[in-house]
Design a protein around this motif. Sequence first.
Motif, short mmCIF file in Angstrom:
data_model
loop_
_atom_site.label_atom_id
_atom_site.label_comp_id
_atom_site.label_asym_id
_atom_site.label_seq_id
_atom_site.Cartn_x
_atom_site.Cartn_y
_atom_site.Cartn_z
N ILE A 22 54.26 53.21 80.03
CA ILE A 22 53.55 53.13 79.34
C ILE A 22 53.48 51.64 79.20
O ILE A 22 52.69 50.79 79.85
N GLY A 23 54.61 51.53 78.47
CA GLY A 23 55.26 49.79 78.05
C GLY A 23 54.84 49.00 79.07
O GLY A 23 54.55 47.15 79.20
N PRO A 24 55.66 48.61 79.84
CA PRO A 24 54.93 48.04 81.58
C PRO A 24 53.55 47.91 82.40
O PRO A 24 52.76 46.45 82.60
N GLY A 25 53.56 49.16 81.55
CA GLY A 25 51.88 49.24 82.73
C GLY A 25 50.91 48.09 81.58
O GLY A 25 50.28 47.56 82.34
N LEU A 26 51.36 48.96 80.09
CA LEU A 26 50.97 48.09 78.80
C LEU A 26 50.16 46.29 79.61
O LEU A 26 49.43 45.36 79.67
N PHE A 27 51.52 46.20 79.78
CA PHE A 27 51.73 44.52 80.02
C PHE A 27 51.14 43.98 81.35
O PHE A 27 50.96 43.22 81.28
N ALA A 28 51.16 44.72 82.65
CA ALA A 28 50.83 44.47 83.62
C ALA A 28 49.07 43.68 83.69
O ALA A 28 48.76 43.35 83.48
N LEU A 29 48.73 45.26 82.11
CA LEU A 29 47.05 45.27 82.45
C LEU A 29 47.24 43.66 81.72
O LEU A 29 45.81 43.05 81.89
N ILE A 30 47.41 43.60 80.85
CA ILE A 30 47.31 42.43 79.90
C ILE A 30 47.39 41.48 80.88
O ILE A 30 46.43 40.67 81.00
N LEU A 31 47.98 41.22 81.92
CA LEU A 31 48.70 40.18 82.54
C LEU A 31 47.28 40.45 83.58
O LEU A 31 46.76 38.94 83.97
N ALA A 32 46.33 41.43 83.71
CA ALA A 32 45.77 41.17 84.61
C ALA A 32 44.27 40.23 84.29
O ALA A 32 43.41 39.98 84.80
N ILE A 33 44.45 41.08 83.02
CA ILE A 33 43.54 40.53 81.77
C ILE A 33 43.10 39.07 81.53
O ILE A 33 42.58 38.39 82.14
N GLY A 34 44.64 38.46 81.42
CA GLY A 34 44.86 37.02 81.87
C GLY A 34 44.61 36.00 82.99
O GLY A 34 44.21 35.56 82.88
N GLY A 35 44.32 37.30 84.25
CA GLY A 35 44.49 36.74 85.34
C GLY A 35 45.47 36.11 86.24
O GLY A 35 45.73 34.79 86.95
N TYR A 36 47.01 36.74 86.01
CA TYR A 36 48.21 36.37 86.45
C TYR A 36 47.75 36.48 88.12
O TYR A 36 47.13 37.39 88.40
N VAL A 37 48.25 35.49 88.67
CA VAL A 37 48.28 35.89 90.65
C VAL A 37 49.37 35.95 91.26
O VAL A 37 50.03 35.31 90.42
N SER A 38 49.02 37.26 91.65
CA SER A 38 50.48 37.71 91.94
C SER A 38 50.87 36.85 93.16
O SER A 38 49.72 36.27 94.24
N SER A 39 52.01 36.76 93.96
CA SER A 39 52.32 36.02 94.70
C SER A 39 53.64 35.65 96.01
O SER A 39 54.99 37.09 94.59
N THR A 40 53.99 35.67 96.91
CA THR A 40 55.75 36.53 97.34
C THR A 40 56.49 35.14 97.23
O THR A 40 57.55 35.39 97.97
N ASP A 41 55.75 33.68 97.18
CA ASP A 41 57.12 32.87 97.27
C ASP A 41 56.44 31.87 95.88
O ASP A 41 57.84 31.31 95.84
N HIS A 42 56.21 32.83 94.66
CA HIS A 42 56.56 32.20 93.81
C HIS A 42 56.05 30.62 93.42
O HIS A 42 56.25 30.35 92.65
N THR A 43 54.80 30.03 93.46
CA THR A 43 54.68 28.73 94.20
C THR A 43 52.47 28.57 93.86
O THR A 43 52.50 27.83 93.18
N ALA A 44 51.99 29.88 93.10
CA ALA A 44 50.90 29.99 92.56
C ALA A 44 51.28 29.66 90.87
O ALA A 44 52.08 30.11 90.86
N ASP A 45 50.45 29.14 90.48
CA ASP A 45 50.11 28.53 89.34
C ASP A 45 49.30 29.23 88.49
O ASP A 45 48.04 29.27 89.26
N GLN A 46 50.21 29.22 87.59
CA GLN A 46 48.92 30.33 86.53
C GLN A 46 48.28 30.08 85.57
O GLN A 46 48.90 28.64 85.10
N PRO A 47 47.01 30.15 86.13
CA PRO A 47 46.01 29.54 84.69
C PRO A 47 46.74 29.85 83.24
O PRO A 47 47.36 30.75 82.93
#
Length: 448
Positions: A377-402
């Motif tokens: 649940i811990g990592p799942g909860l953290f992932a949900l918080i990332l999604a709520i915060g608008g985290y941008v997934s990327s395959t090349d690590h070039t995405a700027d995070q808001p």
Amino acid sequence: MAEALAAGTRRGYALGSVATGTFGTVPGLLLLPYLTDSLGIAAVVAGFIVFVPKAWDVLLNPVVGRLSDRSTSPGGRRRPFLLRGGLALAVCFALLFAGPTGPTFLAGAWVVFWFLACATAYAFFQVPYVAMPAEMTLDYAERTRLMTWRVIVLALAILLSGATAPMVVNAFGGEETATGYRFMGVYVAAILTVGVVGAWRGTRDAPEHRVETAGGSLRDQLRLVGASHDFRALLTTFVLQAVGVGAMLAGVAYVADDLLDSSAAATILFAAFVAPALLVTPLWERYADRRGKRSGYLISSAFLVVGAALLIVARQDLEAVVYAAAALVGIGYAGAQVFPMAMLPDVAAHDARTSGENRIGVFTGVWTAGETLGLAIGPGLFALILAIGGYVSSTDHTADQPDSALTAIAIGFSLVPAVLIAASVLFLRRYALDSTRTTTHPEGDRVD
């Protein structure tokens, strides 16, 4: 008073924590970033992938516990499970990171299948392993000494796997490619094998105080286990803390990359976390001898809460404060492992003494199911918080995070775990099977 265990037996049993510490650390540390930043899977979906296979263990672990309770193997009631389940875990872990990188659906399906296989194999190692102390010794204080060795090895395993696994990824291509993760999978599989074989061989001369196996169905045994007031209080405390620790673990890579802006920060965070744990674990044992395990668990939980809350300041210009807070977390985490793992066999052995029947495997099956669920649940909860915060997934690590994503990382890594651990203390206060001067041993003797 029961005879003390041989030092070699204590050390041999503790080697099993190389496997439990490694498997408890590396997936929580690297699997979510692997899914979001190497495979490009959305944070919500990645959180679901991390959660589902471990949630399976919630159903499986009590069944494994019941199977080990009924085992009549000449090699020992629990020991044969260690070797078979542990070696299967090592193989499955190497395959977990060896899959395709695309298309996204196929890559995600590969991870789900092999993580499910890992979770299944781990259940057949972990549940019998955790059940062994209640049968290895009948002495209240000896279990604390046994757990002290285990937690020291656990801390070393966390440091070794948590600090070096990301280094292996970076050495063979970094997080931008899957190659580094594949090498890391093989490397971690080798560490798992060392722990598994070491625990299996190291406990070959361990005593085994058997009690008649309880009759009735698994449902009947689960009902009786659930009726234990002390077990419910201890389990609820431990699960809530596992959720908090799981969220913190999942956030380490994100904090290092996005808040501290340093790939080396993950290794430093682990060192700051583990080094104090190595130093204070023997001190927690002394505290238990003088003041009791419940009191020690309460104090160590307070360290966890304060350290986690201070981590909210995580940013590049306050790195020293971040590492100091991580050290406080490490001090608390050491006690929050020693005490509950020593209290669980107390509860299980007390039940065996009062009922005359062996439900130790069912107790530990439910316990490890709860721990596994919490760490899922811990990592799942953290992932949900990332999604709520608008985290941008990327395959090349070039995405700027808001900025909202950066805030979400800090909250999920700090305040959420702090609140969960603080809430767990309310349940721990209900635990009553503890005494500092007069202790009822499972065989019925009293020590003044």
